[in-house]
Scaffold this active site. Sequence first.
Site, short mmCIF file in Angstrom:
data_model
loop_
_atom_site.label_atom_id
_atom_site.label_comp_id
_atom_site.label_asym_id
_atom_site.label_seq_id
_atom_site.Cartn_x
_atom_site.Cartn_y
_atom_site.Cartn_z
N CYS A 176 36.56 41.70 41.48
CA CYS A 176 37.56 40.65 41.70
C CYS A 176 38.97 41.24 41.72
O CYS A 176 39.85 40.76 42.43
CB CYS A 176 37.42 39.54 40.66
N THR A 177 39.18 42.31 40.95
CA THR A 177 40.48 42.99 40.99
C THR A 177 40.72 43.56 42.38
O THR A 177 41.78 43.40 42.97
CB THR A 177 40.53 44.12 39.94
#
Lengths: 563, 436
Positions: free
Chosen positions: B219-220
Amino acid sequence: MTDAFPSALTGPSSKERKYDRQLRLWAASGQKALEESRVLLVNSDGPWSNQSTGVSGVVGVETLKNLVLPGIGGFTIVDPATVTEADLGVNFFLEEQSLGKPRAAETCRLLKELNPDVEGSFQSKVWDSGSITELLRQDPGFLAQHRLVLVSGPMKRPSLDALCKAASELNIPVLYTRSVGFYSSFSLQLPPLFPIVETHPDPETTQDLRLLNPWPELAEAASRIDDLETLDDHQHGHVPYLLLLLHYLEKWKEAHNGNVPSNYKEKSEFREMVRSSARTCNPEGGEENYDEAVAAVLKSLNPFSLRSSTREIFEMEECKNPRADSADFWIIASAVREFFQQHNVLPLPGSLPDMKAQSADYVSLQNIYKSKAKKDVEEVTNIVRRIESQIGSRSGDIPEKDIEIFCKNAAHIKVIRGRSIPEIDGEAQTLKAIRNSISIPDSLIPVFIAFQALDNVVTDLQERRIPSGSIDDEVAWGAQIDRVLSALTADDQSTIDEDARERISEAIQELRRTEGGELHNISSLTGGLVAQEALKVITRQYVPLDNTCIFDGVRSRSEMYTL
Amino acid sequence: MASADSSLRWKHLHKVLTKPGPFSDEDWVPGSETISALETSKILGAGGLGCEILKNLALSGFKDIHVIDMGKSPPITFSGIPQLTLTDTIDISNLNRQFLFRQADIGKPKAEVAAAFVERRVKGVKITPYVGKIQDKDEDYYMQFKIVVCGLDSIEARRWINATLIGMVDPENPESLKPFIDGGTEGFKGQARVILPTLSSCIECQLDMHAPRPAVPLCTIATIPRQPQHCIEWAHQIAWQEKRKDDPFDSDDLDHIGWVYNAALERAKQFHIHGVTFQMTQGVVKNIIPAIASTNAVIAAATTSEALKIATSCNPYLDNYMMYAGEEGVYTYTFEAEKKPDCPVCGNLARNMTVDPDMTLQEYIDTLGDRPEAQLKKPSMRTEEKTLYQRFPPQLEEQTRANLQRKLRDLVEDGQEIAVSDPAYTIDFRYRLLFK
């Protein structure tokens, strides 16, 4: 390290591709220093006697291999020996056709094959009286062409002493190596003061976040998240942990008369306060940024303190009173010292660890650190300029880039006080250091003592004081062991107990097993270690040996000693 | 065999083989038998440290040397991205340390070039190259060697050879126990270790000492990049997939790296992130580990010195681990690593693993890649009674897929043992799952 590579839009050059794996360690600046350096290898000093050809010089050649591959500017091999059968069994940089030819020429030729970028030359002339001393006498400019001298021992004392003295006068570092059988030992002679800025400490140990004494811009950023409760779950879970800690520190101070948590108990309480503020009613059942904050409490909430090594540097005369002829290091160190005296902190390094955060929030926090670091560099630069004008007559301003690198590394700078190549009957500090370690059962000092005895035997052999002309002469060894032991026990018989005597005797027995001969594995390993030290000295990066390393291939161990 | 020439040539080495030392075993008989045992020992050298290992073995008196798998870029396996098979050939970036190779050798098979070079240089030594991976060979191949010396550059290859050599041990046949010497380097650091399969601590016992770097959460990379590396990962894992799906990504193709670099630069600009460079891009997508000649020399020689001691008994061998760090002076630490009774490879107990029972099976599987004691990228698993998740064949995958979304507590009991397999290894790993 972020400036390791120029950020050109084009791909890397073929040189950058060739050296890619090492540029990631010492960057373009280290590579430049390497390419501008020439090393001298004194790989033997003539035969030991008419029965013995002398040092086979494998460590020396293996060391050069490890310097030629990464692209050292050039090398010179001084070696009066002729290639023998025994050389071929231990030295990889010789071939069948080399038999009977000068070893300097043959090793030079085969080493040059490794890297066309490297220049190599040799000196194979056989001199009447101890080759290297004669060479130094006849060609006074010879030594000065080199940035580092590698010496393959054992070498007779007068030659070694002359070489070390000449190098020391020119501030050229010397690495003196011996590898015999399963043992090796080498020592590094540096100039009296050898400063290093880029010590490459473990990144974990270098964080300097200033959470207990934030500067106004940082405190201001923290105060902007005052209303944590009003944030939605997504926002709340993305507040950078650093700001969380600053926020809760303010709360803590309100409840504790303005004091920050200072001992383990208080820090644990504070940590609990942070932990319990995390939201757990979300689908993940917790928040990563809070986890990061909790994990950082013990290691990040410490008041700034100056490392003792830096404090010592600040106390040095060179730092307190820089002169017109001082190296740039001391002028900048002096300016940083003044900065410290004024602010009680060092210039901010300005780097920020990665943490859970929205991109924009992280970047703006990063900018706060970067701007402060930049401001500190400017302040230090102003002090440097003032010092420069006060002391006068310098060849030009210190480049701003150097000041910036210094400020970034200020907490980890190092100065090594150079010592000469140790001898048991040399300086008092050497004797003292040996005595301190000798009764420790696992100590490798007995191996060093054995090498000292060997050096003495070789000196006697080369100076024709051993009638048999044999390196394995019992009488000669007996005499040299007595001499070494009596130096150790001169004013105190109790320095060496029975166990220590036994260990010394075993080390000598093991050392004598090959009658001065090298084993390829041990010499190759030692050549790796010596090259590593040479690279550190030449690039002025990482921290070189201070000053002696002993490797024991029987027990597969090494030790460092300051002798 | 031992002509006058030969004894002159090997005189230094023969000194330690023909006379005892203060540390050699009291029962050891030095002399010509020891020398001929050394000369007839068939020994295998492998891995990226192979150039140094071959030279050292040849100059240690070994005469029958085999070489395999001289290292390539470590495999990068991001799900869904097709990867070209990398071959064991010479690349320009090898030349700063692999000293048997020259500019003109680029593209040639490493093992063959290295073998020919050392045979030419050291008279009387026979070197048999095999161009390929260690995993290409079976037990029959490994059974012919007296000692195996590896300087492999991937943890997968190490674990594979470790499990294979341990699996070969037949208590009835002492010849089946092959001393295994392992060396590895990273920048200024390295380690050498001696493993006596089934008798001493093995690679798997020590796995948690070499923890993998934690991966950046997807997700980063996908939504909130903060570091230049995040932008590169995005370009490599996400943008390439979207824009050039049908084009297999080749990390050795500079045009491909260039494309990823430009995509990463774009993204970095958008998020105001500084510091994306071409070299960093290459480093991230190829997972490049810094490597220098000097560290490789130290570690390779440490392994071959142990090989000589084991083959000849001229001195005691390393028991069993030496770590080395050269950043600050010369630091080594020699110790005996423990043999673990719950080692999945050489032990006979299942290894305890604490888990959150509310985690789904999929989440548990994802953690196995990062857990230092497991490091399994593509695990399949079963209990004694039922299959929990099986990747192959496709029918079984389909049948067990639904389990991925179920919680562990609904699939296994607290304290139950599971068997985990992974295509990278030949053996099963046994874990006892303890609920948190």
